[in-house]
Design a protein around this motif. Structure first.
Motif, PDB file in Angstrom:
ATOM      1  N   GLU A  67       0.753  -1.301   0.194  1.00  0.00           N
ATOM      2  CA  GLU A  67      -0.133  -0.061   0.019  1.00  0.00           C
ATOM      3  C   GLU A  67       1.043   1.114  -0.045  1.00  0.00           C
ATOM      4  N   ALA A  68       1.861   1.226   0.888  1.00  0.00           N
ATOM      5  CA  ALA A  68       3.007   2.395   0.657  1.00  0.00           C
ATOM      6  C   ALA A  68       3.706   2.704  -0.546  1.00  0.00           C
ATOM      7  N   PHE A  69       3.916   1.525  -1.253  1.00  0.00           N
ATOM      8  CA  PHE A  69       4.682   1.577  -2.493  1.00  0.00           C
ATOM      9  C   PHE A  69       3.685   2.067  -3.452  1.00  0.00           C
ATOM     10  N   MET A  70       2.241   1.464  -3.636  1.00  0.00           N
ATOM     11  CA  MET A  70       1.370   2.181  -4.649  1.00  0.00           C
ATOM     12  C   MET A  70       1.089   3.481  -4.324  1.00  0.00           C
ATOM     13  N   GLU A  71       0.973   4.001  -3.146  1.00  0.00           N
ATOM     14  CA  GLU A  71       0.646   5.377  -2.788  1.00  0.00           C
ATOM     15  C   GLU A  71       1.870   6.234  -3.231  1.00  0.00           C
ATOM     16  N   LEU A  72       3.140   5.876  -2.781  1.00  0.00           N
ATOM     17  CA  LEU A  72       4.113   6.570  -3.586  1.00  0.00           C
ATOM     18  C   LEU A  72       4.445   6.739  -4.759  1.00  0.00           C
ATOM     19  N   THR A  73       4.252   5.604  -5.595  1.00  0.00           N
ATOM     20  CA  THR A  73       4.205   5.553  -6.975  1.00  0.00           C
ATOM     21  C   THR A  73       2.954   5.900  -7.721  1.00  0.00           C
ATOM     22  N   ALA A  74       1.780   6.229  -7.447  1.00  0.00           N
ATOM     23  CA  ALA A  74       0.896   6.654  -7.855  1.00  0.00           C
ATOM     24  C   ALA A  74       0.874   7.401  -9.237  1.00  0.00           C
ATOM     25  N   GLU A  75       1.648   8.418  -9.128  1.00  0.00           N
ATOM     26  CA  GLU A  75       1.718   9.395 -10.197  1.00  0.00           C
ATOM     27  C   GLU A  75       2.837   9.080 -11.084  1.00  0.00           C
ATOM     28  N   SER A  76       3.547   8.149 -10.950  1.00  0.00           N
ATOM     29  CA  SER A  76       4.537   7.407 -11.737  1.00  0.00           C
ATOM     30  C   SER A  76       3.911   6.467 -12.650  1.00  0.00           C
ATOM     31  N   VAL A  77       3.823   6.610 -14.052  1.00  0.00           N
ATOM     32  CA  VAL A  77       3.236   5.785 -14.748  1.00  0.00           C
ATOM     33  C   VAL A  77       4.309   5.650 -16.180  1.00  0.00           C
ATOM     34  N   GLU A  78       4.792   4.351 -16.343  1.00  0.00           N
ATOM     35  CA  GLU A  78       5.723   4.278 -17.555  1.00  0.00           C
ATOM     36  C   GLU A  78       4.887   3.515 -18.521  1.00  0.00           C
ATOM     37  N   TYR A  79       3.902   2.853 -18.362  1.00  0.00           N
ATOM     38  CA  TYR A  79       3.152   2.222 -19.535  1.00  0.00           C
ATOM     39  C   TYR A  79       1.830   2.444 -19.314  1.00  0.00           C
ATOM     40  N   LEU A  80       1.198   3.109 -20.209  1.00  0.00           N
ATOM     41  CA  LEU A  80      -0.383   3.091 -20.282  1.00  0.00           C
ATOM     42  C   LEU A  80      -0.906   2.186 -21.407  1.00  0.00           C
ATOM     43  N   ALA A  81      -2.065   1.551 -20.957  1.00  0.00           N
ATOM     44  CA  ALA A  81      -2.897   0.744 -21.995  1.00  0.00           C
ATOM     45  C   ALA A  81      -3.403   1.426 -23.031  1.00  0.00           C
TER      46      ALA A  81
END
Length: 85
Positions: A67-81
């Motif tokens: 949960e902590a990792f997902m919250e910290l990286t929520a804005e960082s997207v490398e690949y979008l479908a």
């Protein structure tokens, strides 16, 4: 946390700097449930005692590593479908 005087407790905790949100329907002997962030459990208990507000339940929840990792990286997207670079 749960208290039969949830509204009063929410006001006290908010005045002490906590963020308070109601959670679900009343369950424990008519007690309202609250989710509180910004204050440790011992401070919440001390405030409830100081203002003579009964508590039916007081539990601490900490975020899992995922949960902590997902919250910290929520804005960082490398690949979008469906999108190409």
């Amino acid at each position: 946390m749960a208290s039969p005087e949830a509204a009063e407790l929410a006001a006290v905790l908010s005045a002490s700097g906590a963020s308070v949100e109601p959670q679900g329907p009343q369950r424990l002997a008519g007690a309202g449930r609250l989710v509180v962030t910004g204050l440790p459990a011992d401070r919440i208990g001390a405030l409830a005692l100081e203002y003579r507000i009964p508590l039916c339940e007081l539990t601490t929840r900490t975020a899992s590593l995922e949960e902590a990792f997902m919250e910290l990286t929520a804005e960082s997207v490398e690949y979008l479908a469906g999108h190409t670079r």
